[in-house]
Enzyme design. Structure first.
Site, short mmCIF file in Angstrom:
data_model
loop_
_atom_site.label_atom_id
_atom_site.label_comp_id
_atom_site.label_asym_id
_atom_site.label_seq_id
_atom_site.Cartn_x
_atom_site.Cartn_y
_atom_site.Cartn_z
N SER A 1 -2.14 14.79 -13.24
CA SER A 1 -1.12 13.84 -12.77
C SER A 1 0.30 14.27 -13.15
O SER A 1 0.54 14.84 -14.22
CB SER A 1 -1.40 12.47 -13.41
OG SER A 1 -0.27 11.64 -13.33
N GLU B 1 2.31 12.31 -14.25
CA GLU B 1 2.64 11.59 -15.49
C GLU B 1 2.60 12.53 -16.70
O GLU B 1 3.15 12.20 -17.75
CB GLU B 1 1.65 10.44 -15.71
CG GLU B 1 1.95 9.20 -14.90
CD GLU B 1 3.25 8.53 -15.33
OE1 GLU B 1 3.34 8.05 -16.45
OE2 GLU B 1 4.19 8.49 -14.52
N TYR C 1 -1.94 7.11 -21.19
CA TYR C 1 -2.53 7.66 -19.96
C TYR C 1 -2.07 9.11 -19.76
O TYR C 1 -2.88 10.01 -19.54
CB TYR C 1 -2.12 6.80 -18.76
CG TYR C 1 -2.46 7.44 -17.42
CD1 TYR C 1 -3.73 7.33 -16.88
CD2 TYR C 1 -1.50 8.16 -16.71
CE1 TYR C 1 -4.04 7.93 -15.66
CE2 TYR C 1 -1.79 8.76 -15.50
CZ TYR C 1 -3.07 8.64 -14.97
OH TYR C 1 -3.37 9.24 -13.77
#
Ligand code: NDP
Ligand code: GDR
Length: 321
Positions: A123, A125, A147
């Site tokens: 991801s 992120e 996460y």
């Protein structure tokens, strides 16, 4: 024909990937975890074509059995606790699903058949407080949530199993991608669903968090094609998958409300409840490598995506009466 095993098949990406693989002639196996109420809304239309296997990312043996039973040539690991705010509420569980879960699947592959090709859902992120703009496969990671940190771990385990055991393991560093099947807690769908409810007289106000956050948003249907392409290459690599365009949450809201003839400023209120302990202010991807090696590029524009989502939510709410 080839068998594919997909974890997270009941999720947004799992449903599009399953459709894509079925259309290509794969026999599709889907990992599902038991729930008291069946959770097949996104795959209702194709569930009779999928072979379901009960397993859980927390349960190593069940994953080994799933790989043994499906005998796949390709495994796509899409399962995760994928909502960033929940990762602060349940950081340990997020680490176990989203991080250690990757190792459990990689171990299952290593035990059963090292020739199986593996896709990991990494991801953007992971870039978090991004070190450079735009972000490429070489940009250092600086995750800003449990996460993001769990995804960094899963990403490096994927690289390690590739380098240590010669497994064809590819990691797709995907930027935000949305669709009418997006979970309603994510900002795009929260907005498009609220637009439909406001338009049909079921809601007055929409409360959001940081309107200035910038993201590179694409269409999930385009992004699952990239996952498959990564596993068709002779060499497994990591790829950034993004549109190369960035918008704010505010712009997303403006376009969504305008689609039904409304002015977002009359309905949107900022509620600090939705601010995050640490925000990822800005993400923008550079998918040059994917374009060059995979011939991949997005086909649906940001406006088309938001219109598609508003139209689908409006139709659903109108049909609900
Ligand atoms: P969703 O949240 O829609 O789907 C997550 C899936 O994971 C669901 O099928 C869920 O099953 C399953 N799952 C969660 N925990 C477990 C577990 N312990 N064991 C087995 N299955 C589990 O996510 P998306 O489809 O949006 O994303 C797919 C993947 O891509 C995720 O890994 C996400 O982190 C990653 N990603 C997503 C991006 C995006 O913008 N969408 C961008 C970059 C990466 P259930 O239905 O039972 O809850
Ligand atoms: P993100 O997606 O955290 O980027 O993770 P999300 O849509 O939740 O947030 C995007 C940005 O919007 C801001 N925001 C709000 N977000 C939510 N959910 N609700 C609000 O009310 C709101 N108001 C403003 C957020 O602060 C944030 O900046 C998604 C997930 O799919 C991950 O699994 C995936 O890895 C990344 O995208 C890439």
């Amino acid at each position: 024909m080839a068998n594919a095993l997909v974890t997270g098949i009941t999720g947004q990406d799992g449903s599009y990937l399953a459709e894509f693989l079925l259309a290509k002639g794969y026999t599709v196996y889907g990992v599902v975890r038991r729930a008291s109420t069946e959770n097949f809304e996104r795959i209702e239309h194709i569930k009779h074509e999928i072979n379901f296997l009960q397993s859980d990312l927390l349960d190593q043996l069940s994953l080994i059995h799933a790989v043994e039973e499906s005998r796949p040539t390709e495994v796509y690991n899409l399962a995760a606790q994928s909502f960033v705010p929940t990762s602060w509420v349940q950081p340990v569980l997020t680490g176990e699903f989203t991080g250690l879960g990757v190792t459990k699947i990689l171990e299952a592959i290593r035990l059963v058949d090292k020739k199986i090709r593996f896709y990991q859902a990494s991801s953007s992120e992971m870039f978090g407080k991004a070190a450079e703009v735009p972000q490429t496969e070489k940009t250092p990671f600086y995750p800003r949530s449990p996460y993001g940190a769990a995804k960094v771990y899963g990403h490096w385990m994927t690289v390690n199993y590739r380098e240590s055991f010669g497994i064809h393991a590819a990691s797709g560093i995907l930027f935000n991608h949305e669709s009418p099947r997006r979970g309603k807690e994510f900002v795009s769908r929260k907005i498009t669903d609220a637009v439909a409810r406001i338009k049909t007289g079921k809601l007055d106000k929409l409360r959001l968090g940081n309107l200035d956050a910038r993201r590179d948003w694409g269409y999930a249907g385009d992004y699952v094609r990239a996952m498959w392409l990564m596993l068709q290459q002779d060499e497994a690599l990591d790829y950034v998958i993004a549109t190369g365009r960035q918008h704010t949450v505010r712009e997303l809201a403006r376009i969504a409300f305008a689609r039904v003839g409304l002015d977002y400023e009359r309905y949107v209120e900022v509620d600090p409840k939705f601010f995050r302990p640490a925000e990822v202010d800005s993400l923008l991807g550079d998918c040059t490598l994917a374009h060059r090696n995979l011939g991949w590029q997005p086909q649906v524009s940001f406006e088309e995506l938001i219109h598609m989502m508003v139209d689908a939510d409006l139709e659903r709410h109108q049909n609900m009466g």
